[in-house]
Design an enzyme around this catalytic site. Structure first.
Site, short mmCIF file in Angstrom:
data_model
loop_
_atom_site.label_atom_id
_atom_site.label_comp_id
_atom_site.label_asym_id
_atom_site.label_seq_id
_atom_site.Cartn_x
_atom_site.Cartn_y
_atom_site.Cartn_z
N VAL A 1 -1.32 27.39 -20.83
CA VAL A 1 -0.34 26.80 -19.93
C VAL A 1 -0.84 26.82 -18.48
O VAL A 1 -0.55 25.91 -17.69
CB VAL A 1 1.04 27.50 -20.10
CG1 VAL A 1 1.04 28.92 -19.57
CG2 VAL A 1 2.14 26.68 -19.47
N ASP A 2 -1.62 27.82 -18.13
CA ASP A 2 -2.20 27.94 -16.79
C ASP A 2 -3.07 26.72 -16.48
O ASP A 2 -2.93 26.07 -15.43
CB ASP A 2 -3.04 29.23 -16.77
CG ASP A 2 -3.41 29.70 -15.38
OD1 ASP A 2 -2.94 29.10 -14.40
OD2 ASP A 2 -4.19 30.68 -15.29
N SER B 1 2.48 35.58 -22.44
CA SER B 1 1.62 36.53 -23.20
C SER B 1 1.47 36.22 -24.69
O SER B 1 0.73 36.92 -25.37
CB SER B 1 2.10 37.99 -23.06
OG SER B 1 1.70 38.53 -21.83
N THR B 2 2.18 35.19 -25.20
CA THR B 2 2.13 34.99 -26.66
C THR B 2 1.03 34.04 -27.11
O THR B 2 0.91 33.74 -28.29
CB THR B 2 3.47 34.44 -27.20
OG1 THR B 2 3.67 33.13 -26.68
CG2 THR B 2 4.62 35.35 -26.81
N GLY B 3 0.22 33.54 -26.16
CA GLY B 3 -0.89 32.67 -26.52
C GLY B 3 -2.17 33.49 -26.55
O GLY B 3 -2.35 34.37 -27.40
N TYR C 1 -3.11 35.89 -24.81
CA TYR C 1 -2.92 37.33 -24.62
C TYR C 1 -2.38 38.06 -25.85
O TYR C 1 -2.31 39.29 -25.86
CB TYR C 1 -2.05 37.61 -23.39
CG TYR C 1 -2.79 37.51 -22.06
CD1 TYR C 1 -4.12 37.09 -22.01
CD2 TYR C 1 -2.18 37.84 -20.85
CE1 TYR C 1 -4.80 37.00 -20.80
CE2 TYR C 1 -2.86 37.75 -19.64
CZ TYR C 1 -4.17 37.34 -19.62
OH TYR C 1 -4.85 37.25 -18.42
P1 ADP Z 1 -1.02 33.98 -22.21
O1 ADP Z 1 -2.43 34.16 -21.72
O2 ADP Z 1 0.01 34.63 -21.30
O3 ADP Z 1 -0.86 34.35 -23.65
P2 ADP Z 1 -1.07 31.11 -22.89
O4 ADP Z 1 -1.08 29.97 -21.93
O5 ADP Z 1 -2.26 31.29 -23.75
O6 ADP Z 1 -0.72 32.42 -22.01
O7 ADP Z 1 0.18 30.98 -23.83
C1 ADP Z 1 1.52 31.24 -23.44
C2 ADP Z 1 2.45 30.27 -24.17
O8 ADP Z 1 2.42 29.01 -23.49
C3 ADP Z 1 2.06 29.97 -25.62
O9 ADP Z 1 3.25 29.98 -26.40
C4 ADP Z 1 1.46 28.57 -25.54
O10 ADP Z 1 1.66 27.85 -26.75
C5 ADP Z 1 2.33 27.97 -24.44
N1 ADP Z 1 1.81 26.77 -23.77
C6 ADP Z 1 0.55 26.31 -23.66
N2 ADP Z 1 0.53 25.16 -22.94
C7 ADP Z 1 1.83 24.89 -22.58
C8 ADP Z 1 2.48 23.86 -21.85
N3 ADP Z 1 1.81 22.85 -21.31
N4 ADP Z 1 3.84 23.93 -21.71
C9 ADP Z 1 4.55 24.96 -22.23
N5 ADP Z 1 4.00 25.97 -22.91
C10 ADP Z 1 2.65 25.93 -23.10
#
Ligand code: ADP
Length: 175
Positions: free
Chosen positions: A37-38, A121-123, A125
């Site tokens: 998402v970042d 944190s559920t992706g 992390y």
């Molecule tokens: P972290 O490193 O905190 O785990 P991630 O970005 O890997 O962060 O994942 C956090 C959540 O955001 C996951 O559920 C992922 O599927 C979700 N995610 C990824 N891209 C997007 C987006 N564009 N909009 C909303 N949620 C997203």
């Protein structure tokens, strides 16, 4: 106790598309962009977001820092750093809860009425999805302030179903 004036919604969406006062970014401690998402938020907000983040000097896990939304439809981005799941309890639940409460505190300072959270944190992390959603719901329910609309933004059906069933069940809010 439920705060009956708080409107909570579960949406399956790309958080970068939402027209809300604040979207929350699940950032890493450098605040200089990453995957998931970042990366999506930085791509959609444009390079001005990275310029502003460079001036913030990073962020600790459990804390949050605010920037403008730049090219996003959202007015502000609150960058919070979730805990990396290490397979057992090293304070990760408390840090995750702190991500939600600190983000809400900053949203209040910005005068926001609406805020959209990803499943922090559920992706990458690796925090297990069900306990993460329980923590998110419980922490949001404890919030009191001017923020009146909270969106839990789910990027996949499984996460949305977890949030919906926990919210229907009601126990996550009251534990
Ligand atoms: P972290 O490193 O905190 O785990 P991630 O970005 O890997 O962060 O994942 C956090 C959540 O955001 C996951 O559920 C992922 O599927 C979700 N995610 C990824 N891209 C997007 C987006 N564009 N909009 C909303 N949620 C997203």
């Amino acid at each position: 106790m439920f705060d009956s004036t708080l409107q909570i919604e579960v949406v399956e969406a790309d958080i970068t598309r939402l027209e809300v006062d604040v979207i929350v970014n699940a950032a890493n401690s450098s605040l200089l962009g990453g995957g998931g998402v970042d990366g999506a938020i930085h791509r959609a907000a444009g390079p001005e977001l990275l310029d502003e983040c460079r001036r913030l000097g990073g962020c600790d896990a459990g804390d949050a820092k605010a920037t403008k939304g730049h090219r996003l439809p959202a007015k502000h981005v609150i960058h919070t750093v979730g805990p990396i799941w290490r397979g057992r309890d090293k304070g990760e639940p408390e840090l995750l809860s702190s991500c939600y409460s600190r983000s809400l505190q900053l949203a209040e300072q910005l005068g926001a009425r609406s805020i959209a959270f990803p499943a922090i944190s559920t992706g990458i992390y690796g925090f297990p999805k069900i306990p993460a959603a329980q923590i998110a719901i419980k922490t949001v329910h404890q919030h009191r302030g001017k923020v009146k609309r909270v969106l839990f933004v789910c990027f996949d059906r499984e996460t949305a179903e977890i949030y919906r069933s926990l919210l229907l069940d009601g126990t996550a809010a009251n534990e």
